[in-house]
Design a protein around this motif. Structure first.
Motif, PDB file in Angstrom:
ATOM      1  N   GLN A  73       0.843  -1.189   0.000  1.00 46.92           N
ATOM      2  CA  GLN A  73       0.000   0.000   0.000  1.00 46.92           C
ATOM      3  C   GLN A  73       0.881   1.243   0.000  1.00 46.92           C
ATOM      4  O   GLN A  73       1.856   1.317   0.755  1.00 46.92           O
ATOM      5  N   ASP A  74       0.558   2.182  -0.858  1.00 52.75           N
ATOM      6  CA  ASP A  74       1.254   3.476  -0.965  1.00 52.75           C
ATOM      7  C   ASP A  74       2.659   3.392  -1.559  1.00 52.75           C
ATOM      8  O   ASP A  74       3.425   4.350  -1.463  1.00 52.75           O
ATOM      9  N   TYR A  75       3.007   2.267  -2.160  1.00 53.53           N
ATOM     10  CA  TYR A  75       4.303   2.119  -2.837  1.00 53.53           C
ATOM     11  C   TYR A  75       4.066   1.588  -4.247  1.00 53.53           C
ATOM     12  O   TYR A  75       3.243   0.686  -4.446  1.00 53.53           O
ATOM     13  N   PRO A  76       4.787   2.126  -5.228  1.00 57.25           N
ATOM     14  CA  PRO A  76       4.653   1.589  -6.584  1.00 57.25           C
ATOM     15  C   PRO A  76       5.273   0.201  -6.672  1.00 57.25           C
ATOM     16  O   PRO A  76       6.101  -0.178  -5.844  1.00 57.25           O
ATOM     17  N   GLY A  77       4.831  -0.546  -7.667  1.00 57.45           N
ATOM     18  CA  GLY A  77       5.384  -1.865  -7.922  1.00 57.45           C
ATOM     19  C   GLY A  77       4.344  -2.951  -7.764  1.00 57.45           C
ATOM     20  O   GLY A  77       3.411  -2.830  -6.958  1.00 57.45           O
ATOM     21  N   TYR A  78       4.498  -3.969  -8.555  1.00 56.34           N
ATOM     22  CA  TYR A  78       3.590  -5.121  -8.511  1.00 56.34           C
ATOM     23  C   TYR A  78       4.418  -6.365  -8.802  1.00 56.34           C
ATOM     24  O   TYR A  78       5.197  -6.400  -9.756  1.00 56.34           O
ATOM     25  N   SER A  79       4.259  -7.360  -7.978  1.00 53.16           N
ATOM     26  CA  SER A  79       4.935  -8.631  -8.228  1.00 53.16           C
ATOM     27  C   SER A  79       3.956  -9.763  -7.957  1.00 53.16           C
ATOM     28  O   SER A  79       2.856  -9.541  -7.435  1.00 53.16           O
ATOM     29  N   GLU A  80       4.361 -10.963  -8.344  1.00 52.37           N
ATOM     30  CA  GLU A  80       3.514 -12.131  -8.130  1.00 52.37           C
ATOM     31  C   GLU A  80       4.367 -13.279  -7.605  1.00 52.37           C
ATOM     32  O   GLU A  80       5.474 -13.503  -8.064  1.00 52.37           O
ATOM     33  N   VAL A  81       3.806 -13.990  -6.630  1.00 52.01           N
ATOM     34  CA  VAL A  81       4.437 -15.157  -6.026  1.00 52.01           C
ATOM     35  C   VAL A  81       3.645 -16.385  -6.449  1.00 52.01           C
ATOM     36  O   VAL A  81       2.418 -16.402  -6.324  1.00 52.01           O
ATOM     37  N   PHE A 102       9.616  -2.598  -8.015  1.00 49.17           N
ATOM     38  CA  PHE A 102       9.582  -1.865  -6.750  1.00 49.17           C
ATOM     39  C   PHE A 102      10.628  -0.753  -6.732  1.00 49.17           C
ATOM     40  O   PHE A 102      11.603  -0.797  -7.476  1.00 49.17           O
ATOM     41  N   PRO A 103      10.449   0.240  -5.857  1.00 51.57           N
ATOM     42  CA  PRO A 103      11.410   1.347  -5.773  1.00 51.57           C
ATOM     43  C   PRO A 103      12.813   0.864  -5.416  1.00 51.57           C
ATOM     44  O   PRO A 103      12.987  -0.190  -4.800  1.00 51.57           O
ATOM     45  N   GLN A 104      13.799   1.661  -5.792  1.00 52.19           N
ATOM     46  CA  GLN A 104      15.195   1.393  -5.416  1.00 52.19           C
ATOM     47  C   GLN A 104      15.347   1.788  -3.951  1.00 52.19           C
ATOM     48  O   GLN A 104      15.632   2.939  -3.634  1.00 52.19           O
ATOM     49  N   ASP A 105      15.141   0.821  -3.076  1.00 48.02           N
ATOM     50  CA  ASP A 105      15.118   1.040  -1.640  1.00 48.02           C
ATOM     51  C   ASP A 105      15.604  -0.259  -0.999  1.00 48.02           C
ATOM     52  O   ASP A 105      15.322  -1.330  -1.515  1.00 48.02           O
ATOM     53  N   LEU A 106      16.317  -0.179   0.105  1.00 47.69           N
ATOM     54  CA  LEU A 106      16.834  -1.395   0.744  1.00 47.69           C
ATOM     55  C   LEU A 106      15.735  -2.391   1.107  1.00 47.69           C
ATOM     56  O   LEU A 106      15.950  -3.595   1.076  1.00 47.69           O
ATOM     57  N   HIS A 107      14.544  -1.878   1.453  1.00 46.34           N
ATOM     58  CA  HIS A 107      13.439  -2.783   1.812  1.00 46.34           C
ATOM     59  C   HIS A 107      13.058  -3.685   0.637  1.00 46.34           C
ATOM     60  O   HIS A 107      12.595  -4.794   0.845  1.00 46.34           O
ATOM     61  N   PHE A 108      13.253  -3.201  -0.582  1.00 46.44           N
ATOM     62  CA  PHE A 108      12.851  -3.938  -1.774  1.00 46.44           C
ATOM     63  C   PHE A 108      14.035  -4.578  -2.497  1.00 46.44           C
ATOM     64  O   PHE A 108      13.913  -5.018  -3.633  1.00 46.44           O
ATOM     65  N   ALA A 109      15.191  -4.636  -1.865  1.00 49.69           N
ATOM     66  CA  ALA A 109      16.388  -5.185  -2.494  1.00 49.69           C
ATOM     67  C   ALA A 109      16.212  -6.680  -2.774  1.00 49.69           C
ATOM     68  O   ALA A 109      15.636  -7.415  -1.966  1.00 49.69           O
ATOM     69  N   TYR A 110      16.735  -7.118  -3.903  1.00 56.80           N
ATOM     70  CA  TYR A 110      16.658  -8.517  -4.308  1.00 56.80           C
ATOM     71  C   TYR A 110      17.185  -9.436  -3.200  1.00 56.80           C
ATOM     72  O   TYR A 110      16.578 -10.460  -2.882  1.00 56.80           O
ATOM     73  N   GLN A 111      18.308  -9.075  -2.594  1.00 56.57           N
ATOM     74  CA  GLN A 111      18.910  -9.898  -1.554  1.00 56.57           C
ATOM     75  C   GLN A 111      17.976 -10.065  -0.358  1.00 56.57           C
ATOM     76  O   GLN A 111      17.984 -11.101   0.303  1.00 56.57           O
ATOM     77  N   ARG A 112      17.177  -9.069  -0.094  1.00 59.29           N
ATOM     78  CA  ARG A 112      16.225  -9.156   1.021  1.00 59.29           C
ATOM     79  C   ARG A 112      15.149 -10.190   0.719  1.00 59.29           C
ATOM     80  O   ARG A 112      14.765 -10.970   1.585  1.00 59.29           O
ATOM     81  N   PHE A 113      14.661 -10.196  -0.530  1.00 60.01           N
ATOM     82  CA  PHE A 113      13.687 -11.218  -0.929  1.00 60.01           C
ATOM     83  C   PHE A 113      14.327 -12.604  -0.887  1.00 60.01           C
ATOM     84  O   PHE A 113      13.721 -13.567  -0.406  1.00 60.01           O
ATOM     85  N   GLU A 114      15.551 -12.699  -1.380  1.00 55.42           N
ATOM     86  CA  GLU A 114      16.261 -13.982  -1.396  1.00 55.42           C
ATOM     87  C   GLU A 114      16.428 -14.532   0.036  1.00 55.42           C
ATOM     88  O   GLU A 114      16.110 -15.697   0.301  1.00 55.42           O
ATOM     89  N   LEU A 115      16.899 -13.711   0.947  1.00 60.11           N
ATOM     90  CA  LEU A 115      17.053 -14.137   2.336  1.00 60.11           C
ATOM     91  C   LEU A 115      15.703 -14.493   2.960  1.00 60.11           C
ATOM     92  O   LEU A 115      15.576 -15.485   3.677  1.00 60.11           O
ATOM     93  N   GLY A 116      14.706 -13.669   2.677  1.00 63.15           N
ATOM     94  CA  GLY A 116      13.379 -13.897   3.229  1.00 63.15           C
ATOM     95  C   GLY A 116      12.776 -15.213   2.768  1.00 63.15           C
ATOM     96  O   GLY A 116      12.272 -15.999   3.579  1.00 63.15           O
ATOM     97  N   TRP A 117      12.833 -15.470   1.474  1.00 67.04           N
ATOM     98  CA  TRP A 117      12.256 -16.716   0.957  1.00 67.04           C
ATOM     99  C   TRP A 117      13.000 -17.932   1.472  1.00 67.04           C
ATOM    100  O   TRP A 117      12.382 -18.963   1.768  1.00 67.04           O
ATOM    101  N   ASN A 118      14.303 -17.849   1.591  1.00 69.68           N
ATOM    102  CA  ASN A 118      15.046 -18.974   2.148  1.00 69.68           C
ATOM    103  C   ASN A 118      14.630 -19.247   3.589  1.00 69.68           C
ATOM    104  O   ASN A 118      14.452 -20.394   3.984  1.00 69.68           O
ATOM    105  N   MET A 119      14.451 -18.206   4.382  1.00 66.27           N
ATOM    106  CA  MET A 119      14.013 -18.374   5.770  1.00 66.27           C
ATOM    107  C   MET A 119      12.580 -18.926   5.820  1.00 66.27           C
ATOM    108  O   MET A 119      12.287 -19.874   6.551  1.00 66.27           O
ATOM    109  N   ILE A 120      11.698 -18.351   5.026  1.00 70.06           N
ATOM    110  CA  ILE A 120      10.293 -18.761   5.034  1.00 70.06           C
ATOM    111  C   ILE A 120      10.134 -20.220   4.603  1.00 70.06           C
ATOM    112  O   ILE A 120       9.417 -20.992   5.244  1.00 70.06           O
TER     113      ILE A 120
END
Length: 140
Positions: free
Chosen positions: A78-86, A109-127
């Motif tokens: 919400q309130d951020y540009p970008g759309y992805s699908e899982v 997604f915006p160029q922001d640390l919250h949306f960094a590829y590595q963050r998704f990679e780490l998150g999915w591995n943990m999840i």
């Protein structure tokens, strides 16, 4: 930024057990996100999340379903540009299950640390490799 993250993992559980764990709202609070308040497995339905005070409020909706085999949902904020699908895809191998997760649209997604590829990679591995695996093991 890479646009797509994909991972395949094998679980020592049958497809039905993995599917039920992927799609049961109470179990999703354990392995996916504890903030899930309501989840109804039907194309078009939105996830509802408890307000945890985060700046990044999830805006997700079920986009595709193939019973016992595939579930996909949008992943936006919400309130951020970008759309992805899982997309979660299940493949049975006897009493084992291969789960392939594909998360597309990351570069939208915006160029922001919250949306960094590595963050998704780490998150999915943990999840998936920790949380979901533990949740499945706890059920046996």
């Amino acid at each position: 930024m890479n646009d797509c993250f994909e991972i395949e993992l094998v679980y020592n559980a049958c497809v039905i057990q993995v599917w039920q764990t992927l799609t049961n709202a109470e179990l999703m609070k354990i392995w996916y996100f504890p903030q899930i308040k309501h989840f109804d497995l039907k194309v078009g339905n939105a996830f509802r999340f408890a307000d945890d005070g985060s700046t990044y409020k999830k805006n997700w909706r079920i986009t595709r379903l193939e019973n016992d085999r595939l579930m996909a949902h949008s992943w936006g904020y919400q309130d951020y540009p970008g759309y992805s699908e899982v997309t979660f895809e299940l493949f049975g191998q006897g009493n084992m299950t291969v789960l392939r997760l594909t998360h597309t649209g990351l570069s939208s997604f915006p160029q922001d640390l919250h949306f960094a590829y590595q963050r998704f990679e780490l998150g999915w591995n943990m999840i998936l490799d920790h949380n979901l695996r533990q949740c499945l093991e706890d059920q046996t």
